[in-house]
Write a protein that holds these residues in place. Structure first.
Motif, PDB file in Angstrom:
ATOM      1  N   GLY A 359     -17.371  23.011  -4.820  1.00 37.80           N
ATOM      2  CA  GLY A 359     -16.152  23.680  -4.388  1.00 37.80           C
ATOM      3  C   GLY A 359     -14.973  23.406  -5.297  1.00 37.80           C
ATOM      4  N   THR A 360     -13.833  23.062  -4.678  1.00 43.38           N
ATOM      5  CA  THR A 360     -12.581  22.832  -5.399  1.00 43.38           C
ATOM      6  C   THR A 360     -12.761  21.763  -6.467  1.00 43.38           C
ATOM      7  OG1 THR A 360     -11.359  23.392  -3.400  1.00 43.38           O
ATOM      8  CG2 THR A 360     -10.158  22.218  -5.127  1.00 43.38           C
ATOM      9  N   GLU A 361     -12.228  22.046  -7.660  1.00 43.75           N
ATOM     10  CA  GLU A 361     -12.341  21.109  -8.768  1.00 43.75           C
ATOM     11  C   GLU A 361     -10.975  20.538  -9.141  1.00 43.75           C
ATOM     12  OE1 GLU A 361     -14.276  22.692 -12.150  1.00 43.75           O
ATOM     13  OE2 GLU A 361     -16.272  22.761 -11.225  1.00 43.75           O
ATOM     14  N   HIS A 362     -11.003  19.333  -9.705  1.00 42.83           N
ATOM     15  CA  HIS A 362      -9.789  18.725 -10.242  1.00 42.83           C
ATOM     16  C   HIS A 362     -10.197  17.862 -11.431  1.00 42.83           C
ATOM     17  CE1 HIS A 362      -5.533  17.508  -9.839  1.00 42.83           C
ATOM     18  NE2 HIS A 362      -5.951  16.378 -10.407  1.00 42.83           N
ATOM     19  N   THR A 363      -9.399  17.909 -12.494  1.00 43.79           N
ATOM     20  CA  THR A 363      -9.692  17.144 -13.700  1.00 43.79           C
ATOM     21  C   THR A 363      -8.713  15.989 -13.825  1.00 43.79           C
ATOM     22  OG1 THR A 363     -10.591  19.096 -14.822  1.00 43.79           O
ATOM     23  CG2 THR A 363      -9.927  17.237 -16.208  1.00 43.79           C
ATOM     24  N   TYR A 364      -9.249  14.802 -14.125  1.00 44.46           N
ATOM     25  CA  TYR A 364      -8.452  13.578 -14.230  1.00 44.46           C
ATOM     26  C   TYR A 364      -8.553  13.050 -15.657  1.00 44.46           C
ATOM     27  CZ  TYR A 364      -9.059  13.797  -9.168  1.00 44.46           C
ATOM     28  OH  TYR A 364      -9.091  14.209  -7.861  1.00 44.46           O
ATOM     29  N   ALA A 365      -7.403  12.617 -16.201  1.00 48.14           N
ATOM     30  CA  ALA A 365      -7.369  11.998 -17.527  1.00 48.14           C
ATOM     31  C   ALA A 365      -7.749  10.527 -17.394  1.00 48.14           C
ATOM     32  CB  ALA A 365      -5.972  12.133 -18.139  1.00 48.14           C
ATOM     33  N   LEU A 366      -8.759  10.101 -18.152  1.00 44.88           N
ATOM     34  CA  LEU A 366      -9.261   8.728 -18.077  1.00 44.88           C
ATOM     35  C   LEU A 366      -8.755   7.907 -19.253  1.00 44.88           C
ATOM     36  CD1 LEU A 366     -12.996   9.422 -17.125  1.00 44.88           C
ATOM     37  CD2 LEU A 366     -11.081   8.937 -15.595  1.00 44.88           C
ATOM     38  N   PRO A 367      -8.824   6.598 -19.149  1.00 43.41           N
ATOM     39  CA  PRO A 367      -8.446   5.748 -20.283  1.00 43.41           C
ATOM     40  C   PRO A 367      -9.289   6.071 -21.510  1.00 43.41           C
ATOM     41  CG  PRO A 367      -8.669   4.443 -18.281  1.00 43.41           C
ATOM     42  CD  PRO A 367      -9.169   5.809 -17.950  1.00 43.41           C
ATOM     43  N   GLY A 368      -8.668   6.034 -22.684  1.00 39.44           N
ATOM     44  CA  GLY A 368      -9.379   6.306 -23.920  1.00 39.44           C
ATOM     45  C   GLY A 368      -9.439   7.765 -24.307  1.00 39.44           C
ATOM     46  N   GLY A 369      -8.772   8.636 -23.530  1.00 43.09           N
ATOM     47  CA  GLY A 369      -8.734  10.040 -23.893  1.00 43.09           C
ATOM     48  C   GLY A 369      -9.803  10.897 -23.254  1.00 43.09           C
ATOM     49  N   ASP A 370     -10.730  10.300 -22.499  1.00 48.78           N
ATOM     50  CA  ASP A 370     -11.765  11.084 -21.836  1.00 48.78           C
ATOM     51  C   ASP A 370     -11.188  11.788 -20.610  1.00 48.78           C
ATOM     52  OD1 ASP A 370     -13.673  10.282 -23.649  1.00 48.78           O
ATOM     53  OD2 ASP A 370     -14.224   8.512 -22.490  1.00 48.78           O
ATOM     54  N   ARG A 371     -11.962  12.759 -20.112  1.00 53.75           N
ATOM     55  CA  ARG A 371     -11.567  13.480 -18.902  1.00 53.75           C
ATOM     56  C   ARG A 371     -12.735  13.504 -17.920  1.00 53.75           C
ATOM     57  NH1 ARG A 371      -6.949  16.438 -18.862  1.00 53.75           N
ATOM     58  NH2 ARG A 371      -5.762  16.462 -20.804  1.00 53.75           N
ATOM     59  N   LEU A 372     -12.417  13.483 -16.651  1.00 57.52           N
ATOM     60  CA  LEU A 372     -13.418  13.522 -15.585  1.00 57.52           C
ATOM     61  C   LEU A 372     -13.089  14.674 -14.655  1.00 57.52           C
ATOM     62  CD1 LEU A 372     -15.785  12.328 -13.933  1.00 57.52           C
ATOM     63  CD2 LEU A 372     -14.105  10.885 -12.767  1.00 57.52           C
ATOM     64  N   THR A 373     -14.022  15.621 -14.531  1.00 56.60           N
ATOM     65  CA  THR A 373     -13.858  16.745 -13.612  1.00 56.60           C
ATOM     66  C   THR A 373     -14.746  16.515 -12.400  1.00 56.60           C
ATOM     67  OG1 THR A 373     -13.334  18.298 -15.387  1.00 56.60           O
ATOM     68  CG2 THR A 373     -14.089  19.224 -13.309  1.00 56.60           C
ATOM     69  N   LEU A 374     -14.148  16.493 -11.231  1.00 53.96           N
ATOM     70  CA  LEU A 374     -14.876  16.316  -9.981  1.00 53.96           C
ATOM     71  C   LEU A 374     -14.643  17.528  -9.086  1.00 53.96           C
ATOM     72  CD1 LEU A 374     -14.099  12.562  -9.192  1.00 53.96           C
ATOM     73  CD2 LEU A 374     -16.173  13.508 -10.221  1.00 53.96           C
ATOM     74  N   ALA A 375     -15.636  17.825  -8.259  1.00 51.80           N
ATOM     75  CA  ALA A 375     -15.545  18.954  -7.338  1.00 51.80           C
ATOM     76  C   ALA A 375     -16.061  18.525  -5.979  1.00 51.80           C
ATOM     77  CB  ALA A 375     -16.354  20.135  -7.863  1.00 51.80           C
ATOM     78  N   THR A 376     -15.595  19.182  -4.962  1.00 57.08           N
ATOM     79  CA  THR A 376     -16.123  18.889  -3.632  1.00 57.08           C
ATOM     80  C   THR A 376     -17.619  19.176  -3.629  1.00 57.08           C
ATOM     81  OG1 THR A 376     -15.499  21.121  -2.941  1.00 57.08           O
ATOM     82  CG2 THR A 376     -13.962  19.345  -2.426  1.00 57.08           C
ATOM     83  N   GLY A 377     -18.372  18.257  -3.071  1.00 54.96           N
ATOM     84  CA  GLY A 377     -19.825  18.364  -3.085  1.00 54.96           C
ATOM     85  C   GLY A 377     -20.481  17.550  -4.168  1.00 54.96           C
ATOM     86  N   ASP A 378     -19.715  17.078  -5.164  1.00 51.97           N
ATOM     87  CA  ASP A 378     -20.277  16.264  -6.241  1.00 51.97           C
ATOM     88  C   ASP A 378     -20.761  14.917  -5.711  1.00 51.97           C
ATOM     89  OD1 ASP A 378     -20.518  17.348  -8.802  1.00 51.97           O
ATOM     90  OD2 ASP A 378     -18.350  17.257  -9.143  1.00 51.97           O
ATOM     91  N   ALA A 379     -21.854  14.425  -6.290  1.00 51.26           N
ATOM     92  CA  ALA A 379     -22.272  13.038  -6.064  1.00 51.26           C
ATOM     93  C   ALA A 379     -21.497  12.149  -7.031  1.00 51.26           C
ATOM     94  CB  ALA A 379     -23.769  12.879  -6.283  1.00 51.26           C
TER      95      ALA A 379
END
Length: 900
Positions: A359-379
């Protein structure tokens, strides 16, 4: 400085050179000579490095090997304790009581212990060794074993506790066996600042091979002080400690610890047989047995292996585990390296996204320049401990939990839900909200795949393992995780040596690919050898303890009830007489104990050994009372400093947002004019390249005319006239074509040189700039024009945006780090104040007892000293007995000592 890799207890001079070089932020300056001098300075530090005999290959340079004095001291102390405390009779149950505990356990769980499990329980309950070990293969039921022991300890009134490397492992031990457990780090902190192991009769160290030597020494020193039995449970063939560690394997040999061989976890007989062969050291044959069972899957490339793993994962989950909570619990993707885990996680998420399951997604900026995209329903997998119960909230959220994203708010807050199982109750679902800052600090990651190290202690139905990078100590637990099936993928291109791959080429058949993959992986696994016990390199190892163990010769089996009558009789006769190593109360002490019990009830106080600081002297209490506020103020200052740093960083970030320009964008702004000038030089180089091409084409046309004219060189005058030309005209045409070809060659060469100069100017402009490292323009060799064009595109479209993100996320990371420092400092300050308050309470209680209950106070003052004296006498007797029993090996037990 960490010079040795992972669990090695020795390091080479080459490894120390690398460690020192990595520690030099400004590099090695004028050359390797200075680096060698620095390494010599490190090795010359008094009491640090100890030279050990060389072993292994000595062909290359800098192979001299060393260890550190503290590792030698830790190993020697652990060995001495294992021998001195063997057979000391600590917290020993009778064989009758051990048999009863096994009967109660078997009745409660509804199945019988195996013979080797029954023998192990009998030894742990009735053996009475101060330090004991149990090695259990994967699936041997070590938690089952400890639950049976707990029942016996409960019946005897023995207090027990567990120690595990991680919080989630401690929770698992508590849930599986009923033994309350804490992390090793918590126990070490309690030993430094609190009551340590006071009041604990038995400490069970689970997965003991993951505990390093230095931590083991601290635990065993405290156990010697408090008289606590240490029981180590683990498997030397599985994952190792992060840090120097060989104590467990050494102690297991010295005390003659038992080994559980039966694998009750895995249901596939072929897998069980293959793993039994694995433990013999024949990993090649074990892999072939697994291949025969269809568990090994060779591929040509790493990408193909990951693709096959994800395809199998998708098919299995659709067929058997459509619900994400069940999927997270029962189907696990595994890899040894974090980069491969990230690739598998990204692929699994994309599969579910394409199927419309997220479902709904959101992207988070992580330390070191990486990004993490999570969505409802993700493990997802939790990556940080959250002790919510300490704040009066619900259950704790622990590092290692696997959960499902149940909701994502508009502001980026995220709710995760996980399944929890409380001992004796049905499984329930618990939810918790995390802030965007928590996610950005690395508190969550995708949880479809995990590293083998992070999966330690987990069980599932099926595991799918990517084998590249997994050594023998990682592959074995990776192949034991699943109850039903465990599959291994081997990408030939990366596990086979380059020389072999070049010589044999691409595999022509699936059978050839499998054979080559098995051979290559078996050779790689053969490089994984048990760590050398470092003290054995300096002197002969001590002989194992020879004190007879009742549980070693009298195992409690299902027929133990038939022998109970004689056992009880013999036990009563033994109890009627004092035993060596057993402390007997004098009549005066018995009377004083009765008086203390009689006075304690009206005084309304607990016994001194049940109060947090009841075992401390008055001087120690005074020191705690005085130092507590001082230490708390120091932590308050550190917290205030960290909070000020956090505030300044937040203001800086807010100011940048107000101006519409982040700090990263501001810092890289000068790079764009530089790239524009480099682009101008690139354009000039391309123009010259075009001129070179045109000139070369003109030269080629002239050369073709010369080739055609050359065919008429041998013709006579009449033939030339018939062809419409003459000898003179032929010579003129040949001369003209020759001049045109030479002119074309000269112009092409000039244009090529001009293009090279333009490209060199562009590259030097970038390489000599302050931004060379960020742009990746550090090498001296000038790329060709086409490569330069690609590099400039990469710089403008990838490297510069990545640098902007790195700077901005670095600011966020520094904010998170400062916030964490402040939080920890505040917690430490509260802890110091709590310690001082508890010490103050204890001191006030003693003053009240001295005034109102003087006899009780006098008894409590004398009791700790007498207990310590009795324990010291008992330890001396045990040490003397151990020395006598191993008299022929006395000289061999001498080892390195810390110089005075």
């Amino acid at each position: 400085m960490q010079a040795s890799p992972r669990s090695d207890t020795t390091f080479s001079r080459a490894q120390l050179l690398a460690a020192v070089g990595n520690a030099l932020r400004e590099g090695i300056g004028d050359g390797s000579g200075r680096l060698g001098d620095l390494v010599d300075d490190v090795l010359d530090v008094a009491g640090y490095a100890v030279r050990v005999p060389d072993y292994g290959s000595t062909v290359m340079t800098s192979t001299a090997r060393y260890t550190t004095q503290d590792i030698l001291d830790a190993g020697e102390y652990v060995r001495d304790q294992a021998l001195a405390r063997h057979g000391e009779g600590r917290t020993t149950l009778t064989s009758e009581q051990a048999a009863a505990a096994i009967d109660v356990f078997q009745s409660a769980v509804g199945f019988a212990l195996s013979d080797e499990q029954g023998t192990a329980v009998a030894r742990l309950l009735a053996g009475g060794h101060g330090i004991d070990t149990i090695v259990g293969v994967a699936g041997a039921g070590r938690s089952t074993l400890m639950e049976a022991c707990r029942i016996g300890w409960d019946a005897a009134g023995t207090t027990y506790a567990g120690a595990c490397l991680s919080a989630v492992a401690a929770q698992h031990l508590t849930q599986a066996s009923g033994i309350p457990a804490r992390t090793v780090a918590v126990w070490l902190r309690r030993i430094r600042t609190g009551s340590g192991l006071t009041g604990i009769d038995v400490l069970v160290i689970d997965e003991a091979t993951t505990v390093d030597d230095r931590s083991a020494e601290v635990l065993l020193r405290e156990a010697a002080r408090t008289g606590t039995r240490i029981i180590g449970v683990g498997d030397p063939l599985q994952l190792k400690a992060i840090g120097a560690a060989d104590w467990y394997r050494d102690v297991h040999r010295l005390v003659g610890g038992l080994t559980l061989h039966g694998n009750r976890h895995q249901e596939d007989a072929a897998e069980r047989h293959a793993l039994e062969v694995w433990r013999t050291g024949d990993r090649d044959q074990a892999l072939r047995l697994l291949a025969d069972r269809g568990r090994i899957h060779p591929t040509e490339s790493a990408d193909e292996a990951r693709s096959q793993i994800l395809t199998a994962w998708d098919e299995l989950r659709r067929d058997r585990w459509p619900d994400t909570p069940d999927l997270a619990d029962e189907l696990v993707l595994l890899a040894a390296r974090a980069a491969d885990v990230d690739a598998l996680n990204a692929g699994a998420q994309q599969i579910r996204r394409a199927a419309g399951e997220l479902g709904t997604e959101h992207t988070y900026a992580l330390p070191g320049g990486d990004r993490l995209t999570l969505a409802t329903g993700d493990a997802v997998r939790v990556r940080a401990n959250g002790y919510r119960s300490r704040r009066g909230e619900d259950l704790d959220l622990l590092n290692g939990y696997r959960a499902v994203v149940s909701e994502i708010a508009e502001d980026g807050r995220i709710e995760i839900t996980w399944r929890t199982r409380t001992r004796g109750e049905e499984a329930t679902f618990v939810s918790a909200w995390l802030t965007p800052d928590q996610v950005a600090s690395g508190a969550l990651s995708l949880g479809y795949a995990t590293t083998i190290a992070a999966s330690q202690g987990m069980t599932c139905d099926t595991s799918l393992l990517y084998g590249h990078g997994a050594n023998a100590f990682a592959t074995y637990p990776g192949l034991t995780l699943g109850r039903q099936a465990n599959h291994l993928w081997l990408p030939l291109a990366v596990i086979e040596s380059g020389d072999t791959g070049a010589r044999l080429g691409e595999a022509r058949t699936e059978k050839e690919r499998l054979e080559r993959a098995l051979d290559a992986f078996a050779r790689y696994l053969g490089q994984s050898r048990p760590a050398v016990t470092v003290s054995d390199l300096l002197h002969d190892p001590p002989a194992p303890a020879t004190v007879p163990s009742p549980a070693r010769t009298q195992a409690v089996r299902a027929d133990a009830a038939c022998a109970r009558s004689t056992t009880v009789h013999d036990q009563r006769r033994r109890e009627a007489q004092p035993q060596d190593g057993e402390y007997r109360l004098t009549d005066e002490q018995k009377q004083r104990l009765a008086d203390m019990v009689g006075e304690r009830e009206p005084a309304g106080v607990r016994a001194w050994n049940r109060r947090p600081y009841g075992d401390r002297t008055d001087d120690e209490l005074t020191r705690l009372i005085v130092s507590g506020p001082t230490d708390a103020r120091r932590e308050d200052l550190a917290a205030a400093e960290a909070e000020e740093t956090e505030r300044a960083l937040l203001e800086q970030i807010a100011d940048g947002r107000a101006r519409g320009e982040t700090r990263g964008e501001r810092e890289v702004a000068p790079v764009y004019p530089l790239l524009a000038r480099a682009d101008e030089q690139l354009a000039a180089a391309r123009t010259e390249r075009a001129r070179e091409t045109a000139a070369a084409q003109a030269a080629a046309k002239a050369d073709e005319r010369l080739r055609l004219l050359a065919t008429a060189d041998d013709k006579g005058r009449i033939a030339l006239r018939l062809a419409g030309t003459s000898r003179k005209e032929h010579r003129q045409l040949t001369q003209q074509a020759t001049e045109q070809r030479a002119a074309g060659w000269r112009e092409a060469a000039d244009a090529r040189a001009a293009a090279s100069r333009a490209a060199e100017a562009a590259w030097e402009m970038l390489r000599s700039s302050p931004y060379a490292a960020a742009l990746g323009a550090t090498e001296h060799q000038v790329p060709d024009v086409d490569t330069l064009a690609g590099r400039l595109t990469e710089m403008s479209e990838i490297r510069i945006p990545a640098r902007v993100q790195q700077i901005d996320t670095g600011d966020v990371k520094r904010v998170s780090h400062a916030h964490g420092q402040a939080t920890r400092a505040r917690e430490n300050a509260a802890m110091h104040r709590a310690v001082a308050a508890d010490a103050r309470t204890e001191k006030a209680l003693r003053a009240r007892l001295s005034e109102q209950h003087p006899r009780l106070h006098e008894s409590e003052v004398r009791a700790p000293a007498e207990l310590q004296q009795a324990q010291g006498a008992r330890n001396i007797r045990g040490a003397v007995q151990g020395v006598r029993s191993s008299q022929p090996q006395v000289q061999n037990r001498s080892g390195p000592r810390r110089s005075l």
